[in-house]
Enzyme design. Structure first.
Site, short mmCIF file in Angstrom:
data_model
loop_
_atom_site.label_atom_id
_atom_site.label_comp_id
_atom_site.label_asym_id
_atom_site.label_seq_id
_atom_site.Cartn_x
_atom_site.Cartn_y
_atom_site.Cartn_z
N LYS A 85 38.39 26.54 33.71
CA LYS A 85 38.78 27.14 32.43
C LYS A 85 39.05 26.07 31.38
CE LYS A 85 40.09 31.82 33.43
NZ LYS A 85 41.07 32.87 33.34
N LYS A 115 29.22 32.81 39.93
CA LYS A 115 29.84 34.13 40.11
C LYS A 115 29.63 35.01 38.88
CE LYS A 115 34.50 34.41 38.62
NZ LYS A 115 35.91 34.54 38.68
N LYS A 122 33.16 38.13 33.56
CA LYS A 122 33.23 38.89 32.31
C LYS A 122 32.96 38.00 31.09
CE LYS A 122 37.89 40.01 33.88
NZ LYS A 122 39.01 40.85 33.92
P1 TYM Z 1 40.54 38.59 37.49
O1 TYM Z 1 40.98 39.49 36.41
O2 TYM Z 1 39.76 37.35 37.14
O3 TYM Z 1 39.70 39.35 38.55
C1 TYM Z 1 40.20 40.53 39.14
C2 TYM Z 1 39.72 40.64 40.57
O4 TYM Z 1 38.28 40.67 40.61
C3 TYM Z 1 37.81 39.71 41.54
N1 TYM Z 1 36.50 39.20 41.06
C4 TYM Z 1 35.40 39.18 41.80
N2 TYM Z 1 35.15 39.55 43.06
C5 TYM Z 1 33.89 39.40 43.53
N3 TYM Z 1 32.88 38.92 42.79
C6 TYM Z 1 33.07 38.52 41.52
N4 TYM Z 1 32.05 38.06 40.79
C7 TYM Z 1 34.39 38.65 40.95
N5 TYM Z 1 34.93 38.38 39.74
C8 TYM Z 1 36.22 38.73 39.83
C9 TYM Z 1 38.88 38.62 41.55
O5 TYM Z 1 38.84 37.86 42.74
C10 TYM Z 1 40.14 39.43 41.42
O6 TYM Z 1 40.57 39.91 42.69
N6 TYM Z 1 44.50 35.94 38.66
C11 TYM Z 1 43.91 37.24 38.88
C12 TYM Z 1 44.76 38.38 38.35
C13 TYM Z 1 46.13 38.38 38.92
C14 TYM Z 1 46.49 38.77 40.25
C15 TYM Z 1 47.89 38.62 40.31
C16 TYM Z 1 45.76 39.21 41.34
C17 TYM Z 1 47.28 38.04 38.27
N7 TYM Z 1 48.32 38.18 39.10
C18 TYM Z 1 48.59 38.92 41.49
C19 TYM Z 1 46.46 39.50 42.52
C20 TYM Z 1 47.85 39.35 42.59
C21 TYM Z 1 42.60 37.26 38.13
O7 TYM Z 1 42.38 36.49 37.25
O8 TYM Z 1 41.78 38.21 38.41
#
Ligand code: TYM
Length: 335
Positions: A115, A197, A200
């Site tokens: 990032k 990967k 978004k």
């Molecule tokens: P975020 O918002 O980036 O993504 C949300 C969830 O989607 C999964 N993910 C994917 N899985 C498979 N293939 C992909 N291409 C892909 N892109 C995203 C991510 O692994 C995630 O599970 N830091 C976290 C949000 C968060 C969180 C937490 C999660 C904040 N606090 C506490 C669990 C527990 C995040 O950025 O997710």
């Protein structure tokens, strides 16, 4: 919340529209697991602030994310589906945990490195301490299991390290959580560059299927998906990453095994295969989209759910926060 069920916690950032990666890697697993556990699902809006947001769009995106959670099958009358920023305990515990986290640990986080490269004009302290806020999210609820995609496992490991460090000093304050990765869909790749990967923030619109894309758009994007030139539908991540990604996606939405999929498309061309994947994905998303559009219009219901669940989350979070504050020696408030 029942006594005997274990606690599950997860969430997504409230940024942009969700992708098929978010759905197959996380949300779909949450829906599958939510009867087995007492669940908390956060709209992670504080985490989204690490990247500059347009305030109006950001507020709308958070509401859309909430509606999408519910539309995908997380019943807010059973699960605690709430806004992270509405429970101040998250930010409070994050500060305490900041003081138990080493810069050396944060320097190793690959998401921080990625990032800060992408947003080199805004490498802020929040981006750096992002994993500590995530640790606070998880630890506040005495979580047993955290279902996430593969990209978040490093954050889960640091959460466990921080919790163990704290517990070693102060006794059993936090439950040590386990990560949970689904059998398929843990890493859905970009349709345009299957070594990256699906994300978004990808600038190439054809790289990403959005959960709100209509059927024609979904099929068009799958038809344009990058594959290879040997016209053989075989699962081989190393040599055929594009085809393998499509097989993975198809596997998640059809529940068929890799072998069955390879057999189904034996002797058929990539065109047929891509169309089948596109149709299967569109069919899976259609009812979710319909419910999502209905819910977005039902402001009264959504706001009632948010309010009730914010309070429920705060009740559980504050219990752990109070315990942690007391253990480190902060003076209790006089009530
Ligand atoms: P975020 O918002 O980036 O993504 C949300 C969830 O989607 C999964 N993910 C994917 N899985 C498979 N293939 C992909 N291409 C892909 N892109 C995203 C991510 O692994 C995630 O599970 N830091 C976290 C949000 C968060 C969180 C937490 C999660 C904040 N606090 C506490 C669990 C527990 C995040 O950025 O997710």
């Amino acid at each position: 919340m029942s006594e005997e069920k274990k606690i599950l916690y997860s969430g997504m950032q409230a940024t942009n529209a969700l992708t098929l990666g978010n759905y197959l890697g996380a949300l779909k697993n949450w829906v599958n697991l939510n009867e087995e556990y007492d669940c908390f699902f956060g709209v992670m809006d504080l985490h989204s602030l690490t990247v500059r947001q347009n305030p109006t769009e950001f507020r709308q995106n958070a509401r859309k994310l909430y509606a999408l959670y519910v539309a995908a099958g997380l019943n807010p009358e059973v699960n605690c589906v709430y806004y992270q920023s509405h429970v101040p305990a998250h930010a409070q515990l994050a500060w305490i945990l900041d003081c138990f986290t080493y810069m050396g640990e944060l320097n190793r986080m690959t998401q921080f490195k990625d990032k800060s490269q992408k947003h080199s004009d805004n490498i802020n302290a929040g981006l750096y301490t992002y994993p500590v806020l995530m640790a606070a999210d998880i630890l506040l609820y005495q979580t047993d299991v955290v279902p996430v995609g593969k990209d978040q496992m490093q954050h889960l490991e640091i959460t466990r390290d921080i919790a163990e460090r704290f517990n070693n000093i102060y006794g059993n304050v936090f439950k040590i959580p386990e990560g949970y990765i689904g059998k398929s869909g843990a890493k859905i790749m970009s349709l345009q560059d299957p070594t990256k990967k699906m994300s978004k923030s990808d600038e190439n619109v054809n790289a990403t299927i959005l959960l709100v894309d209509d059927k024609d758009t979904i099929i068009r994007k799958f038809k344009k998906a990058v594959t290879d030139s040997d016209a053989n539908i075989k699962y081989d991540v190393e040599n055929k990453p594009g085809v393998s990604n499509l097989i993975d996606i198809y596997r998640c939405v059809s529940k068929k095994s890799i072998e069955d999929i390879e057999k189904e498309f034996e002797g058929k061309g990539y065109g047929d295969f891509k169309l089948a994947v596109g149709e299967a994905v569109a069919n899976e998303l259609a009812p979710i989209q319909e419910e999502y559009n209905r819910l977005l219009k039902d402001k009264v219901y959504i706001e009632k759910c948010i309010k009730e669940n914010d309070e429920k989350a705060a009740y559980f979070a504050n219990k752990t926060l109070r315990k942690a504050m007391k253990k480190v020696g902060l003076t209790e408030m006089i009530r």
